[in-house]
Design a protein around this motif. Sequence first.
Motif, PDB file in Angstrom:
ATOM      1  N   ASN A  64       5.725 -40.315  46.694  1.00 53.76           N
ATOM      2  CA  ASN A  64       4.981 -41.026  45.664  1.00 53.76           C
ATOM      3  C   ASN A  64       3.624 -41.483  46.197  1.00 53.76           C
ATOM      4  O   ASN A  64       3.242 -41.172  47.306  1.00 53.76           O
ATOM      5  CB  ASN A  64       5.788 -42.205  45.127  1.00 53.76           C
ATOM      6  CG  ASN A  64       6.860 -41.790  44.140  1.00 53.76           C
ATOM      7  OD1 ASN A  64       6.760 -40.718  43.535  1.00 53.76           O
ATOM      8  ND2 ASN A  64       7.887 -42.583  43.969  1.00 53.76           N
ATOM      9  N   GLY A  65       2.916 -42.274  45.408  1.00 51.55           N
ATOM     10  CA  GLY A  65       1.566 -42.688  45.750  1.00 51.55           C
ATOM     11  C   GLY A  65       0.606 -42.139  44.713  1.00 51.55           C
ATOM     12  O   GLY A  65       0.838 -42.247  43.500  1.00 51.55           O
ATOM     13  N   LEU A  66      -0.479 -41.511  45.181  1.00 60.17           N
ATOM     14  CA  LEU A  66      -1.437 -40.841  44.293  1.00 60.17           C
ATOM     15  C   LEU A  66      -1.664 -39.443  44.839  1.00 60.17           C
ATOM     16  O   LEU A  66      -2.225 -39.267  45.919  1.00 60.17           O
ATOM     17  CB  LEU A  66      -2.763 -41.601  44.231  1.00 60.17           C
ATOM     18  CG  LEU A  66      -3.800 -40.984  43.291  1.00 60.17           C
ATOM     19  CD1 LEU A  66      -3.439 -41.266  41.829  1.00 60.17           C
ATOM     20  CD2 LEU A  66      -5.205 -41.496  43.596  1.00 60.17           C
ATOM     21  N   ASN A  67      -1.220 -38.448  44.089  1.00 58.57           N
ATOM     22  CA  ASN A  67      -1.324 -37.060  44.522  1.00 58.57           C
ATOM     23  C   ASN A  67      -1.657 -36.219  43.300  1.00 58.57           C
ATOM     24  O   ASN A  67      -0.784 -35.851  42.520  1.00 58.57           O
ATOM     25  CB  ASN A  67      -0.015 -36.596  45.171  1.00 58.57           C
ATOM     26  CG  ASN A  67      -0.149 -35.251  45.850  1.00 58.57           C
ATOM     27  OD1 ASN A  67      -1.203 -34.620  45.802  1.00 58.57           O
ATOM     28  ND2 ASN A  67       0.922 -34.803  46.483  1.00 58.57           N
ATOM     29  N   ILE A  68      -2.944 -35.951  43.112  1.00 55.75           N
ATOM     30  CA  ILE A  68      -3.436 -35.218  41.952  1.00 55.75           C
ATOM     31  C   ILE A  68      -3.742 -33.795  42.382  1.00 55.75           C
ATOM     32  O   ILE A  68      -4.565 -33.577  43.286  1.00 55.75           O
ATOM     33  CB  ILE A  68      -4.695 -35.888  41.371  1.00 55.75           C
ATOM     34  CG1 ILE A  68      -4.398 -37.342  41.000  1.00 55.75           C
ATOM     35  CG2 ILE A  68      -5.195 -35.123  40.152  1.00 55.75           C
ATOM     36  CD1 ILE A  68      -5.633 -38.139  40.624  1.00 55.75           C
ATOM     37  N   SER A  69      -3.103 -32.837  41.772  1.00 53.83           N
ATOM     38  CA  SER A  69      -3.258 -31.443  42.163  1.00 53.83           C
ATOM     39  C   SER A  69      -4.723 -31.026  42.133  1.00 53.83           C
ATOM     40  O   SER A  69      -5.422 -31.200  41.131  1.00 53.83           O
ATOM     41  CB  SER A  69      -2.447 -30.545  41.223  1.00 53.83           C
ATOM     42  OG  SER A  69      -2.609 -29.186  41.575  1.00 53.83           O
ATOM     43  N   GLY A  70      -5.204 -30.489  43.266  1.00 59.16           N
ATOM     44  CA  GLY A  70      -6.574 -30.010  43.357  1.00 59.16           C
ATOM     45  C   GLY A  70      -7.591 -31.054  43.730  1.00 59.16           C
ATOM     46  O   GLY A  70      -8.772 -30.732  43.914  1.00 59.16           O
ATOM     47  N   TRP A  71      -7.176 -32.322  43.863  1.00 58.18           N
ATOM     48  CA  TRP A  71      -8.104 -33.411  44.156  1.00 58.18           C
ATOM     49  C   TRP A  71      -7.667 -34.105  45.443  1.00 58.18           C
ATOM     50  O   TRP A  71      -6.484 -34.153  45.765  1.00 58.18           O
ATOM     51  CB  TRP A  71      -8.131 -34.428  43.013  1.00 58.18           C
ATOM     52  CG  TRP A  71      -8.551 -33.827  41.706  1.00 58.18           C
ATOM     53  CD1 TRP A  71      -7.792 -33.033  40.894  1.00 58.18           C
ATOM     54  CD2 TRP A  71      -9.823 -33.915  41.092  1.00 58.18           C
ATOM     55  NE1 TRP A  71      -8.513 -32.641  39.796  1.00 58.18           N
ATOM     56  CE2 TRP A  71      -9.769 -33.172  39.894  1.00 58.18           C
ATOM     57  CE3 TRP A  71     -11.007 -34.568  41.419  1.00 58.18           C
ATOM     58  CZ2 TRP A  71     -10.848 -33.060  39.035  1.00 58.18           C
ATOM     59  CZ3 TRP A  71     -12.075 -34.459  40.565  1.00 58.18           C
ATOM     60  CH2 TRP A  71     -12.004 -33.707  39.380  1.00 58.18           C
ATOM     61  N   SER A  72      -8.635 -34.663  46.158  1.00 59.63           N
ATOM     62  CA  SER A  72      -8.356 -35.346  47.419  1.00 59.63           C
ATOM     63  C   SER A  72      -8.538 -36.847  47.270  1.00 59.63           C
ATOM     64  O   SER A  72      -9.530 -37.319  46.707  1.00 59.63           O
ATOM     65  CB  SER A  72      -9.298 -34.839  48.523  1.00 59.63           C
ATOM     66  OG  SER A  72      -8.998 -33.504  48.865  1.00 59.63           O
ATOM     67  N   SER A  73      -7.553 -37.609  47.792  1.00 59.09           N
ATOM     68  CA  SER A  73      -7.688 -39.062  47.893  1.00 59.09           C
ATOM     69  C   SER A  73      -7.414 -39.468  49.331  1.00 59.09           C
ATOM     70  O   SER A  73      -6.891 -38.685  50.125  1.00 59.09           O
ATOM     71  CB  SER A  73      -6.737 -39.775  46.921  1.00 59.09           C
ATOM     72  OG  SER A  73      -5.379 -39.570  47.288  1.00 59.09           O
ATOM     73  N   TRP A  74      -7.766 -40.726  49.649  1.00 58.89           N
ATOM     74  CA  TRP A  74      -7.639 -41.153  51.049  1.00 58.89           C
ATOM     75  C   TRP A  74      -7.341 -42.648  51.112  1.00 58.89           C
ATOM     76  O   TRP A  74      -8.159 -43.455  51.491  1.00 58.89           O
ATOM     77  CB  TRP A  74      -8.907 -40.815  51.830  1.00 58.89           C
ATOM     78  CG  TRP A  74      -8.746 -40.886  53.319  1.00 58.89           C
ATOM     79  CD1 TRP A  74      -9.408 -41.716  54.172  1.00 58.89           C
ATOM     80  CD2 TRP A  74      -7.886 -40.090  54.135  1.00 58.89           C
ATOM     81  NE1 TRP A  74      -9.018 -41.491  55.465  1.00 58.89           N
ATOM     82  CE2 TRP A  74      -8.080 -40.484  55.469  1.00 58.89           C
ATOM     83  CE3 TRP A  74      -6.965 -39.074  53.857  1.00 58.89           C
ATOM     84  CZ2 TRP A  74      -7.386 -39.906  56.530  1.00 58.89           C
ATOM     85  CZ3 TRP A  74      -6.276 -38.506  54.925  1.00 58.89           C
ATOM     86  CH2 TRP A  74      -6.486 -38.920  56.233  1.00 58.89           C
TER      87      TRP A  74
END
Length: 339
Positions: free
Chosen positions: A1-11
């Motif tokens: 879980n967390g934030l995981n958007i296909s094709g996009w990067s988060s940090w």
Amino acid sequence: NGLNISGWSSWGGHPVFNGTHWIGFFSLMAGKCTLNAYHTNSGSIAGVSEDVDGPYILKNEEDPDADVNWAIRPPSHCTQVKQHPSGKYHLWHILPGDGGPWKNCTSKDKFETLTQGFSQNLWVHESDTPNGPWVNGTQILITNLKNGTTAQQSWCSAPFYFPNGTTLLVFGGQHCPNNHSLYKSAGCLWLGVSDTWEGPFQEYQADPITKPENEDPAIFVDQRGNLHMLTNVNTGHKRCGANKPCGGHAWSRDGLTWSDTFIGAFSPTVMMEDGTVLDLGYVERPQIAQMNPGTPPLALFLGTGYTHRSYTFAQKFCTSESLSAGKCGFMGGVPPPFL
């Protein structure tokens, strides 16, 4: 879980509770850029979840770049949300969040360099509620640097509010003194103090507040009033390779005197609820979710991946209920390398 958007990067990022839902704030790279372009394309995105560890859902899932999703538009990075004793909410971040031009990204993007000297890179936006709007961008200044300090800039930083409003600021200041790290040009952490969150902050001492090298601090207070700081000890990936435990933990009773950093507090090796083991590679930018300051920590949030694509991973902490229900993973690993 967390934030995981296909094709996009988060940090990295973490949430606060608004009374009914968890509102999470994360560093997301606009325009499908990788982490390499964070100086221009990282912004502070907001998502909502019923559970503390997510998954966090954007208002406009079809277009993560949509205006409605941004709490603070790019460039803004190293996002941390804090509730002030006044009741207002603050989003701390580096880079001004002024909606500057985004980059058109390619796989050959390189990290950009910042001007050295002592660069003031911290800002705060304010809101009455976690739902926004976030206004009054305030630049945070660190002044009266001590003779002999090697701090060079206010980089990813960790604020802590005392009940009377006195504010501590652990700031990433870049180059460690020679006796604080085995690695040349490794980053260290310094401490600033102010009567108010607006600053200016005065450097508390010339030396870094903990050894060895550290970056990406996050501070929380436990049920007994002790302060804890989680960090990434793997600055520049000098100390640990992928899949090695390099998470740092230091502690303090007053926020001014800190322990040395224990290395291996968290790891890229994660056991899932079904018993499978997930190797995350590198994990950095640790942050904690709590219902309120001084209550038990509920989940750990980490930036994982790296320059190809990254996302924000969340792991709930074990409770007696989750243990008995068989719904509890852990983050372990091999013995860490010490100084």
